[in-house]
Write an enzyme that holds these catalytic residues in place. Structure first.
Site, short mmCIF file in Angstrom:
data_model
loop_
_atom_site.label_atom_id
_atom_site.label_comp_id
_atom_site.label_asym_id
_atom_site.label_seq_id
_atom_site.Cartn_x
_atom_site.Cartn_y
_atom_site.Cartn_z
CG ASP A 156 4.14 50.64 51.87
OD1 ASP A 156 5.35 50.74 51.65
OD2 ASP A 156 3.67 50.00 52.83
CG ASP A 190 8.48 47.30 51.14
OD1 ASP A 190 9.26 47.38 52.11
OD2 ASP A 190 7.35 47.82 51.14
#
Length: 215
Positions: A156, A190
């Site tokens: 991420d 995401d």
């Protein structure tokens, strides 16, 4: 060329492009940033490298191997559903929404399935202290790997501290504490899932209900 073929080609291009961008950014971050390194692009947007052993936005809920298997199973179901709605000539917008969710699922599956095997360092679970442990330095490609199959961590990096302030002292409970919005750190996969889901709920709820009723 028929309209149906044009739609299919457009969906395939979107899927391949987003998968490429998602993985390219993750690999660049993984091989150029130290874990938890942050680089400010704008005051409201940072690249902040973190590794997520759980679900989207850092949630940890189940065993990593089980989570990876669930992701793979969900991606297979999404692929089957996507093929069916393409064959039934649903609207391009609705099809793109399902494709975005599919891309997000597959993008994070790549990390979980392969990253533990192709990088030399990564966040791993230490059963002695019952927690996930990070690492020092910048990761490199390696045939040895840092984790068994299905136990790689998702990369991420997108961090949007749109509001970063200290709450007024007169507020009960939270007064004087630091407040950041938006705090979660996420990735393009995401984002793809969120955009697809929100667009479905806002614009295509009836179409979704109709398509599911036919399955």
């Amino acid at each position: 060329m028929s309209i149906s073929r044009t739609k299919t080609g457009g969906v395939v291009v979107i899927i391949l492009l987003l998968l490429f961008l998602d993985q390219a950014l993750k690999i660049w971050i993984k091989t150029n940033f130290n874990l938890h390194e942050s680089r400010e692009i704008f005051p409201w947007f940072h690249l902040f490298f973190t590794e997520n052993p759980g679900m989207a936005f850092g949630l940890e809920v189940i065993d990593k191997r089980i989570l990876s298997i669930v992701r793979i199973f969900a991606a297979i179901l999404l692929a089957i559903f996507l093929v069916r709605i393409i064959k039934r000539n649903y609207s391009f917008g609705f099809t793109v929404c399902i494709a975005l969710i599919f891309v997000g699922a597959v993008g994070n599956i790549f990390d979980s399935v392969f990253y533990g095997n192709i990088f030399d360092t990564g966040t791993v679970f230490n059963p002695d202290i019952d927690r996930w442990v990070g690492y020092q330095g910048i990761s490199k490609f390696s045939s040895n790997g840092y984790a068994p199959a299905l136990q790689g961590c998702v990369v991420d990096m997108l961090y949007f501290p749109l509001i970063d302030t200290t709450l007024p002292s007169w507020l009960p409970v939270w007064g004087g504490k630091d407040f950041v919005f938006f705090r979660p750190i996420f990735n393009l996969a995401d984002s793809s899932i969120c955009v697809g889901v929100f667009a479905l709920l806002i614009f295509f709820r009836r179409t979704l209900s109709k398509s599911l009723s036919k399955e």
